[in-house]
Design a protein around this motif. Structure first.
Motif, short mmCIF file in Angstrom:
data_model
loop_
_atom_site.label_atom_id
_atom_site.label_comp_id
_atom_site.label_asym_id
_atom_site.label_seq_id
_atom_site.Cartn_x
_atom_site.Cartn_y
_atom_site.Cartn_z
N THR A 93 0.84 -1.19 0.00
CA THR A 93 0.00 0.00 0.00
C THR A 93 0.88 1.24 0.00
OG1 THR A 93 -1.73 1.23 1.22
CG2 THR A 93 -0.11 0.01 2.54
N CYS A 95 -0.51 3.91 1.51
CA CYS A 95 -1.07 4.64 2.66
C CYS A 95 -0.11 4.48 3.84
CB CYS A 95 -2.46 4.12 2.99
SG CYS A 95 -3.71 4.66 1.81
N ASP A 136 -5.43 2.85 -4.72
CA ASP A 136 -6.02 3.34 -3.46
C ASP A 136 -5.00 4.13 -2.65
OD1 ASP A 136 -8.63 2.36 -3.77
OD2 ASP A 136 -8.07 0.39 -3.03
N PRO A 139 -7.30 7.14 -0.49
CA PRO A 139 -8.69 6.74 -0.30
C PRO A 139 -9.50 7.80 0.43
CG PRO A 139 -7.32 5.71 1.36
CD PRO A 139 -6.38 6.43 0.42
N TRP A 145 -6.94 2.45 8.00
CA TRP A 145 -7.83 1.35 7.60
C TRP A 145 -7.28 0.68 6.34
CZ3 TRP A 145 -10.59 -0.61 3.60
CH2 TRP A 145 -11.61 -1.53 3.90
N GLN A 146 -6.84 1.49 5.39
CA GLN A 146 -6.33 0.94 4.14
C GLN A 146 -5.07 0.10 4.36
OE1 GLN A 146 -7.97 1.15 1.34
NE2 GLN A 146 -6.47 0.04 0.10
N ARG A 147 -4.23 0.50 5.31
CA ARG A 147 -3.02 -0.28 5.60
C ARG A 147 -3.38 -1.68 6.10
NH1 ARG A 147 -1.10 4.71 7.60
NH2 ARG A 147 -1.48 4.20 9.79
N TYR A 149 -6.29 -3.25 5.59
CA TYR A 149 -6.96 -3.99 4.50
C TYR A 149 -5.94 -4.54 3.51
CZ TYR A 149 -9.08 -4.73 -0.02
OH TYR A 149 -9.42 -5.27 -1.23
N ALA A 150 -4.91 -3.77 3.18
CA ALA A 150 -3.91 -4.21 2.21
C ALA A 150 -3.25 -5.51 2.67
CB ALA A 150 -2.86 -3.13 1.99
N GLN A 196 -15.38 0.60 1.21
CA GLN A 196 -14.72 -0.29 2.17
C GLN A 196 -15.38 -1.66 2.18
OE1 GLN A 196 -15.18 2.78 5.31
NE2 GLN A 196 -13.07 2.29 5.87
N ARG A 199 -14.54 -3.65 -0.94
CA ARG A 199 -13.19 -4.23 -0.95
C ARG A 199 -13.11 -5.46 -0.05
NH1 ARG A 199 -13.12 0.53 -2.80
NH2 ARG A 199 -11.43 1.38 -4.11
#
Length: 249
Positions: A93, A95, A136, A139, A145-147, A149-150, A196, A199
């Motif tokens: 990611t 992010c 992304d 985002p 959150w993205q970290r 999820y990745a 979210q 994904r």
């Protein structure tokens, strides 16, 4: 006497010409090589020499004919972009937390600055370069959150099931198991943005299903459901799936 400096410059120009003919532009990534020749570093050195007034007009004209942009900002962007690529390869990611670094560059702070409103105005090519690494990278939900999820996305790509990711399983210092369990809670799931949830669903993560209450006065247990069960839920329900000490990936 052989003028090695002139030969080296001619070689760099030739490599750049080949790059432009193939790619259609002269925006060479800082870490890019043509064969064994470090073309990206060579281009950065030409920008430095031009900005310091150390380049003659003939060389400048030849480079400009190939589409060379002399902006120091472009040069810095390419160097930081190289660091961002390295970070992505290790963390999946862009992010990154503000404290993150790569190639001796403060890549986390750099990316955070670029996510500010208006930071990329007038530079659509910069935004395109970042999206080419990670669509992304910016985002509309929190970068933290993205970290998480990745990492879940990458785990699923290899394992195809997340049952063993129990609270306490950590990756890059993040408790992925605890985070995953929280996302599946009905109240948390409902509060997520559409993007979210999309994904998570795309990698097989769904919210916990609330158990149906047994009808009053029932004397026998309800018939077991014959509805298809996902591989994810089979793994979660498997004996021993959440037993034993947490493992770090």
């Amino acid at each position: 006497m052989i003028d090695t400096e002139r030969q080296d410059w001619a070689r760099g120009w030739s490599k750049l010409k080949g790059f432009v003919e193939r790619e259609g532009h002269a925006r060479v990534p800082y870490e890019h090589k043509e064969g064994a020749f470090p073309l990206g570093q060579w281009v950065a050195e030409q920008r430095r020499a031009y900005g310091a007034g150390q380049m003659n007009g003939r060389r400048a004209a030849r480079l400009e004919k190939l589409g060379m942009a002399w902006s120091a900002a472009d040069a810095r962007f390419q160097e930081n972009l190289a660091a961002a690529r390295v970070y992505y390869q290790e963390h999946w990611t862009l992010c990154a937390p503000r404290s993150a670094g790569a190639l001796d560059k403060p890549v986390g702070q750099w990316l955070s600055n670029l996510r500010r409103p208006g930071a990329l105005d007038g530079h659509p090519e910069w935004e395109a370069a970042l999206e080419a690494i990670d669509e992304d990278w910016n985002p509309s939900w929190p970068a933290e959150w993205q970290r998480h999820y990745a990492v879940v996305r990458e785990i699923l790509a290899e394992e195809s099931i997340l049952a063993y990711v129990e609270p306490g399983v950590t990756v890059h210092g993040m408790d992925i198991g605890k985070w995953l369990a929280r996302q599946r809670q009905s109240e948390v799931w409902a509060a997520l943005a559409d993007g979210q949830r999309e994904r998570l669903e795309a990698v097989g993560v769904v919210p916990h299903v609330q158990a149906l209450e047994e009808p009053a006065g029932a004397e026998e247990p309800a018939e077991p459901s014959t509805a298809p069960v996902s591989a994810f839920d089979r793994g979660v329900a498997a004996p021993g799936a959440v037993q034993g000490p947490a493992r770090a990936l």
